[in-house]
Scaffold this motif. Structure first.
Motif, mmCIF file in Angstrom:
data_model
loop_
_atom_site.group_PDB
_atom_site.id
_atom_site.type_symbol
_atom_site.label_atom_id
_atom_site.label_comp_id
_atom_site.label_asym_id
_atom_site.label_seq_id
_atom_site.Cartn_x
_atom_site.Cartn_y
_atom_site.Cartn_z
ATOM 1 N N TYR A 1 0.830 -1.207 0.000
ATOM 2 C CA TYR A 1 0.000 0.000 0.000
ATOM 3 C C TYR A 1 0.866 1.258 0.000
ATOM 4 O O TYR A 1 0.488 2.272 -0.597
ATOM 5 N N LEU A 2 2.025 1.192 0.618
ATOM 6 C CA LEU A 2 2.944 2.331 0.591
ATOM 7 C C LEU A 2 3.377 2.623 -0.842
ATOM 8 O O LEU A 2 3.363 3.773 -1.291
ATOM 9 N N ILE A 3 3.743 1.566 -1.574
ATOM 10 C CA ILE A 3 4.157 1.716 -2.971
ATOM 11 C C ILE A 3 3.019 2.301 -3.814
ATOM 12 O O ILE A 3 3.261 3.072 -4.744
ATOM 13 N N ARG A 4 1.790 1.969 -3.453
ATOM 14 C CA ARG A 4 0.628 2.458 -4.207
ATOM 15 C C ARG A 4 0.174 3.845 -3.735
ATOM 16 O O ARG A 4 -0.842 4.345 -4.179
ATOM 17 N N ASP A 5 0.934 4.424 -2.804
ATOM 18 C CA ASP A 5 0.609 5.737 -2.228
ATOM 19 C C ASP A 5 -0.739 5.735 -1.509
ATOM 20 O O ASP A 5 -1.387 6.775 -1.397
ATOM 21 N N ASP A 6 -1.146 4.587 -1.011
ATOM 22 C CA ASP A 6 -2.357 4.470 -0.198
ATOM 23 C C ASP A 6 -1.894 4.494 1.262
ATOM 24 O O ASP A 6 -1.744 3.455 1.905
ATOM 25 N N TYR A 7 -1.635 5.694 1.761
ATOM 26 C CA TYR A 7 -0.991 5.855 3.065
ATOM 27 C C TYR A 7 -1.880 5.420 4.230
ATOM 28 O O TYR A 7 -1.387 4.947 5.240
ATOM 29 N N SER A 8 -3.177 5.540 4.054
ATOM 30 C CA SER A 8 -4.109 5.128 5.099
ATOM 31 C C SER A 8 -4.006 3.614 5.344
ATOM 32 O O SER A 8 -3.877 3.159 6.480
ATOM 33 N N ASN A 9 -4.059 2.841 4.262
ATOM 34 C CA ASN A 9 -3.935 1.389 4.402
ATOM 35 C C ASN A 9 -2.515 0.984 4.793
ATOM 36 O O ASN A 9 -2.332 0.025 5.547
ATOM 37 N N GLU B 1 -0.464 2.642 6.702
ATOM 38 C CA GLU B 1 -0.360 2.857 8.150
ATOM 39 C C GLU B 1 -1.146 1.798 8.922
ATOM 40 O O GLU B 1 -0.672 1.266 9.930
ATOM 41 N N LYS B 2 -2.322 1.476 8.447
ATOM 42 C CA LYS B 2 -3.164 0.463 9.101
ATOM 43 C C LYS B 2 -2.413 -0.869 9.227
ATOM 44 O O LYS B 2 -2.359 -1.463 10.311
ATOM 45 N N TYR B 3 -1.820 -1.326 8.129
ATOM 46 C CA TYR B 3 -1.139 -2.619 8.169
ATOM 47 C C TYR B 3 0.199 -2.550 8.897
ATOM 48 O O TYR B 3 0.595 -3.510 9.557
ATOM 49 N N PHE B 4 0.901 -1.424 8.800
ATOM 50 C CA PHE B 4 2.128 -1.277 9.582
ATOM 51 C C PHE B 4 1.818 -1.329 11.069
ATOM 52 O O PHE B 4 2.534 -1.970 11.839
ATOM 53 N N LEU B 5 0.738 -0.664 11.491
ATOM 54 C CA LEU B 5 0.370 -0.681 12.920
ATOM 55 C C LEU B 5 -0.114 -2.064 13.340
ATOM 56 O O LEU B 5 0.141 -2.496 14.469
ATOM 57 N N GLN B 6 -0.779 -2.779 12.446
ATOM 58 C CA GLN B 6 -1.187 -4.153 12.758
ATOM 59 C C GLN B 6 0.049 -5.023 12.960
ATOM 60 O O GLN B 6 0.098 -5.834 13.877
ATOM 61 N N TYR B 7 1.031 -4.833 12.088
ATOM 62 C CA TYR B 7 2.282 -5.577 12.238
ATOM 63 C C TYR B 7 2.932 -5.230 13.577
ATOM 64 O O TYR B 7 3.361 -6.114 14.313
ATOM 65 N N ALA B 8 2.977 -3.950 13.888
ATOM 66 C CA ALA B 8 3.598 -3.491 15.139
ATOM 67 C C ALA B 8 2.898 -4.102 16.343
ATOM 68 O O ALA B 8 3.551 -4.522 17.301
ATOM 69 N N SER B 9 1.572 -4.190 16.300
ATOM 70 C CA SER B 9 0.821 -4.687 17.457
ATOM 71 C C SER B 9 1.108 -6.157 17.762
ATOM 72 O O SER B 9 0.885 -6.620 18.869
ATOM 73 N N ALA B 10 1.636 -6.876 16.788
ATOM 74 C CA ALA B 10 1.937 -8.301 16.978
ATOM 75 C C ALA B 10 3.398 -8.538 17.345
ATOM 76 O O ALA B 10 3.844 -9.679 17.407
ATOM 77 N N ARG B 11 4.162 -7.492 17.599
ATOM 78 C CA ARG B 11 5.590 -7.628 17.830
ATOM 79 C C ARG B 11 5.986 -7.716 19.300
ATOM 80 O O ARG B 11 7.155 -7.631 19.621
ATOM 81 N N GLY B 12 5.048 -7.858 20.197
ATOM 82 C CA GLY B 12 5.390 -8.040 21.606
ATOM 83 C C GLY B 12 6.117 -6.844 22.180
ATOM 84 O O GLY B 12 5.656 -5.710 22.076
ATOM 85 N N GLU B 13 7.285 -7.103 22.759
ATOM 86 C CA GLU B 13 8.064 -6.058 23.415
ATOM 87 C C GLU B 13 8.446 -4.921 22.474
ATOM 88 O O GLU B 13 8.629 -3.783 22.908
ATOM 89 N N GLU B 14 8.594 -5.205 21.211
ATOM 90 C CA GLU B 14 9.034 -4.194 20.255
ATOM 91 C C GLU B 14 7.871 -3.445 19.603
ATOM 92 O O GLU B 14 8.066 -2.651 18.699
ATOM 93 N N GLN B 15 6.654 -3.677 20.094
ATOM 94 C CA GLN B 15 5.470 -3.066 19.502
ATOM 95 C C GLN B 15 5.607 -1.549 19.401
ATOM 96 O O GLN B 15 5.379 -0.968 18.349
ATOM 97 N N LYS B 16 6.002 -0.908 20.478
ATOM 98 C CA LYS B 16 6.103 0.548 20.491
ATOM 99 C C LYS B 16 7.163 1.040 19.495
ATOM 100 O O LYS B 16 6.963 2.036 18.809
ATOM 101 N N LEU B 17 8.278 0.327 19.417
ATOM 102 C CA LEU B 17 9.341 0.727 18.492
ATOM 103 C C LEU B 17 8.863 0.695 17.045
ATOM 104 O O LEU B 17 9.105 1.624 16.274
ATOM 105 N N TYR B 18 8.181 -0.393 16.685
ATOM 106 C CA TYR B 18 7.666 -0.494 15.318
ATOM 107 C C TYR B 18 6.620 0.585 15.049
ATOM 108 O O TYR B 18 6.602 1.190 13.983
ATOM 109 N N ALA B 19 5.752 0.818 16.013
ATOM 110 C CA ALA B 19 4.703 1.821 15.832
ATOM 111 C C ALA B 19 5.292 3.214 15.673
ATOM 112 O O ALA B 19 4.708 4.066 14.993
ATOM 113 N N GLU B 20 6.454 3.462 16.259
ATOM 114 C CA GLU B 20 7.090 4.778 16.145
ATOM 115 C C GLU B 20 7.859 4.949 14.842
ATOM 116 O O GLU B 20 7.882 6.035 14.269
ATOM 117 N N ILE B 21 8.485 3.882 14.352
ATOM 118 C CA ILE B 21 9.339 4.019 13.165
ATOM 119 C C ILE B 21 8.549 3.896 11.865
ATOM 120 O O ILE B 21 8.902 4.511 10.857
#
Length: 187
Positions: free
Chosen positions: A37-45, A47-67
């Motif tokens: 979705y990033l490549i397609r310039d669909d920033y809303s989606n 961000e949605k999937y990046f945050l979903q990925y971040a939420s499944a990362r356990g201890e590193e969730q906050k780091l992924y959500a920030e970067i």
């Protein structure tokens, strides 16, 4: 899904990654969807999937959500804003001794400063990247590929060539990933 991506059938890849997430929401498919979705310039989606990925990362969730938002900012061409964000996050990554994130920061800064035409800063972070890689890796190149690139961009062809020649001497002892990096650097 990954095979569809290799065949450049991205719509099919997206459909299958979404199906995979229905089975397990913590699959890495969410990261792959974010990038598509990033490549397609669909920033809303994205961000949605990046945050979903971040939420499944356990201890590193906050780091992924920030970067992850920095990726969107880069894609939008807001290079200075992305640099500021990464520079804000670097001390956090360093204090947590998170070498993966720190190396990610360095690599992004090298290319961002290159895009901005600030070759001194690109070289500075390439040197830091190389130093950090030497601490944690058996990699014979240890970030020297990015350093050679930054040196060349900064008008230091002799130093860049010397580094590349040093890599060539070790080429036969390198693993496949190291060889690929060395080949890429030589261009």
């Amino acid at each position: 899904a990954d095979i569809y991506l290799m065949l450049n059938e991205t719509d099919s890849a997206i459909a299958w990654w979404k199906k995979a997430l229905k089975f397990r929401s913590d699959f890495q498919s969410s990261m792959k969807l974010g990038f598509q979705y990033l490549i397609r310039d669909d920033y809303s989606n994205a961000e949605k999937y990046f945050l979903q990925y971040a939420s499944a990362r356990g201890e590193e969730q906050k780091l992924y959500a920030e970067i992850m938002p920095a990726l969107i900012t880069m894609r939008q061409g807001k290079m200075n804003q992305a640099v500021r964000r990464i520079l804000e996050l670097m001390p956090i990554h360093a204090s947590q001794k998170n070498s993966d994130f720190l190396l990610y920061d360095y690599a992004n800064l090298i290319f961002l400063y290159d895009e901005l035409g600030d070759y001194n800063s690109a070289e500075k972070f390439a040197r830091m990247n190389s130093s950090e890689r030497k601490k944690y890796s058996g990699d014979r190149i240890a970030g020297g590929d990015l350093l050679a690139y930054a040196l060349q961009k900064n008008g230091k062809q002799d130093l860049s060539s010397a580094l590349i020649n040093d890599h060539r001497k070790n080429y036969n002892r390198m693993g496949p990933e190291e060889r690929a990096n060395a080949d890429y650097t030589e261009g």
